[in-house]
Enzyme design. Structure first.
Site, PDB file in Angstrom:
ATOM      1  N   SER A  85     -23.985  -3.579 -12.583  1.00  0.00           N
ATOM      2  CA  SER A  85     -23.157  -4.632 -13.154  1.00  0.00           C
ATOM      3  C   SER A  85     -21.795  -4.685 -12.458  1.00  0.00           C
ATOM      4  O   SER A  85     -21.737  -4.751 -11.230  1.00  0.00           O
ATOM      5  CB  SER A  85     -23.034  -4.423 -14.668  1.00  0.00           C
ATOM      6  OG  SER A  85     -22.636  -5.601 -15.312  1.00  0.00           O
ATOM      7  N   ASP A 212     -28.998  -8.035 -15.547  1.00  0.00           N
ATOM      8  CA  ASP A 212     -27.986  -6.989 -15.456  1.00  0.00           C
ATOM      9  C   ASP A 212     -28.584  -5.586 -15.316  1.00  0.00           C
ATOM     10  O   ASP A 212     -29.423  -5.170 -16.114  1.00  0.00           O
ATOM     11  CB  ASP A 212     -27.122  -7.051 -16.719  1.00  0.00           C
ATOM     12  CG  ASP A 212     -25.816  -6.290 -16.589  1.00  0.00           C
ATOM     13  OD1 ASP A 212     -25.839  -5.154 -16.101  1.00  0.00           O
ATOM     14  OD2 ASP A 212     -24.776  -6.838 -16.981  1.00  0.00           O
TER      15      ASP A 212
END
Length: 318
Positions: A85, A212
């Site tokens: 991320s 993610d």
């Protein structure tokens, strides 16, 4: 179909990256056996090496910059980096040769130039969101446009141009497992790693739908096993924000829930193996989307630099 961790989930093993054909044998990272052999050849005087793992956390992840500044001040540079991320974005910047101070300036400029930043967000909206149906998310962002709008221009297009080997973690939405990238198009991999569900549209790479990386790898230190003598991991998920019994707004509730899940997953992973040094900056007072408070996040994280220097110096000196 390229192999991913969906096919072989062995902890600590770098699996083949999507669309690259990269395996452990032709990886930029040494195998544990090769690493041990290199140590014997180099002799006991060889300086210890460092690998750096950077986790997710949204705006809280800006605290990674303080840790990188501490490394810069120590004159220590990692030989390998892994990120999920926002940790993937900051890790890529570091691997590209951008130092901590330059990252700090970039983050603060985006926070202070609010009008320009909002304009960039508007241009990064997913095309479908502009004409969304009822109950669709009109603010859905396109991950690749988001990366183009906000990543520093010094971050190259391909992993091969980086100064430090990097692993970027994304999550295969349908296979429900980690997908590590270590070669090929870099910015697309970062975009996939930052595709926060509900806020950023998933990215399709190599026939896989990716979201993610923090969904399964909130702190990807295990992907650095065997790459260095010391693994430093930085967890920026933070604690729960707000007063007891305070009902948060829907976005805050969603993102806090994601971070609770990430922390629970990380705690379980730590039971089966931990990095040599785990750093957790005290940034729980900030929301996941508090990017306009970059200066405050960095100030709060500043105190962690002394801890990094003291503990890491001890580990590298052993």
């Amino acid at each position: 179909m390229p192999e991913s961790e969906c096919d072989n989930p062995s902890p600590g093993r770098l699996t083949r990256s999507v669309g690259t054909g990269l395996t452990m044998s032709d990886s930029p990272f040494p195998s544990p056996a090769r690493k041990e052999a290199n140590q014997k050849l180099a002799g006991s005087a060889r300086p210890k090496t460092l690998a750096l793992a950077l986790g997710g956390g949204g705006a809280r992840g800006l605290a990674h910059i303080a840790v990188i500044e501490a490394l810069d001040e120590m004159g220590v540079r990692p030989v390998a980096i892994a990120g999920s991320s926002i940790g993937a974005a900051i890790g890529a910047a570091y691997a590209a040769g951008i130092d901590g101070r330059a990252m700090r300036r970039h983050a603060i400029r985006l926070a202070h130039e609010r009008s320009e930043t909002i304009a960039r967000l508007v241009t990064a909206r997913a095309a479908a969101a502009l004409f969304s149906a009822a109950f669709a998310n009109p603010m859905l962002l396109d991950a690749k446009k988001l990366a183009t709008a906000f990543l520093p221009p010094e971050i190259p297009e391909d992993f091969a141009a980086l100064q430090i080997p990097l692993i970027v973690l994304a999550t295969d939405l349908y296979e429900r497992c980690a997908v590590p990238f270590a070669a090929g198009p870099l910015r697309d991999a970062i975009a996939a790693s930052m595709a926060v569900p509900g806020l950023v549209r998933p990215v399709e790479i190599g026939g896989k739908v990716l979201v993610d990386g923090s969904a399964v790898e909130p702190l990807p230190f295990r992907h650095l096993v065997g790459t260095a003598d010391v693994i430093l991991a930085v967890d920026t998920t933070g604690g729960t924000r707000g007063r007891p019994r305070e009902i948060p707004d829907p976005w805050e509730c969603l993102f806090t829930t994601l971070q609770i899940m990430g922390r629970a997953l990380l705690n379980e992973q730590l039971k089966h193996g931990a990095p040599d040094l785990l750093i957790r900056p005290n940034i729980g007072a900030f929301r996941m989307l508090d990017f306009f408070r970059a200066s405050a996040v960095l100030r709060a994280a500043e105190v962690v630099k002394a801890e990094v220097k003291t503990q890491l110096a001890r580990l590298l000196a052993r």
